[in-house]
Design an enzyme around this catalytic site. Sequence first.
Site, PDB file in Angstrom:
ATOM      1  CB  SER A 137      50.272  62.941  12.656  1.00 51.57           C
ATOM      2  OG  SER A 137      50.462  64.145  13.363  1.00 51.57           O
ATOM      3  CE1 TYR A 147      50.879  58.989  16.288  1.00 53.61           C
ATOM      4  CE2 TYR A 147      51.118  61.031  15.978  1.00 53.61           C
ATOM      5  CZ  TYR A 147      50.240  60.016  15.816  1.00 53.61           C
ATOM      6  OH  TYR A 147      49.013  60.132  15.088  1.00 53.61           O
TER       7      TYR A 147
END
Length: 253
Positions: A137, A147
Amino acid sequence: MPTALITGASAGLGAEFARQLARRRADLILVARSVQTLDELAAELRSEYGVAVEVLAADLAVEEEVEAVAARLRDVDDPVDLLVNNAGFGLPLQFADNDIDDEVRHLRVHVEASMRLMHAALQTMRGRGGRIINVASVAGFISRSTYSACKSWLIGFSRWANTEYARDRVSVTAVCPGFTHTSFHERMGLEPGREGVPAPMWLDARDVVRQGLRDAALGRSVSIPSLRYKAIVAVAGLLPSSLTSGIARRGRV
């Protein structure tokens, strides 16, 4: 026909990888926790594209079930040519307020499982050739709770592995989308358009996968499937983490 193993294949980018690879006549091994959803997708792909599709149910937060997938990747009699590490989920950004067991599971799925499956895939790919795609990402380029940290590890390891194993004819690519229209946000109870993210910042899953597959075929270590996100990543590298982490609190990537 080449064979691709895709984790997190029941929905979102994983299901889109399955559809685009089936369209290219690749046989598939679909991995996820939901057997019913996988069976439905497998039946659709067999019917529409005439490819062989194997279903392998596994929770990648459970070591024994990760090992079952790894064993399939180590099978020299029916080797896998492309591994797509896509399985993952998001958590609220407030680390100290989250359940620590959820955070550990998050780490296991994003980092440990991906590492174990890459290790297994390399056992049969080295010398024979193959590709590994790690779905990361753009969050991996900024400071954004666990994350971001997990995706940063995937990007860094993919860069190293792509160089290290090129001599063995294996490419490793970290695909780094931005905000993408998938069920990822829905599972977190978040809706696109209500997170303070402008409409032009949302990507289409088909475009993300198409570009990711193209960059993997070209042997690139990192794929950022959007000019606007490439610009954001370039700018983010010049800004202090205190600023980028403040901006990144909005939404989920």
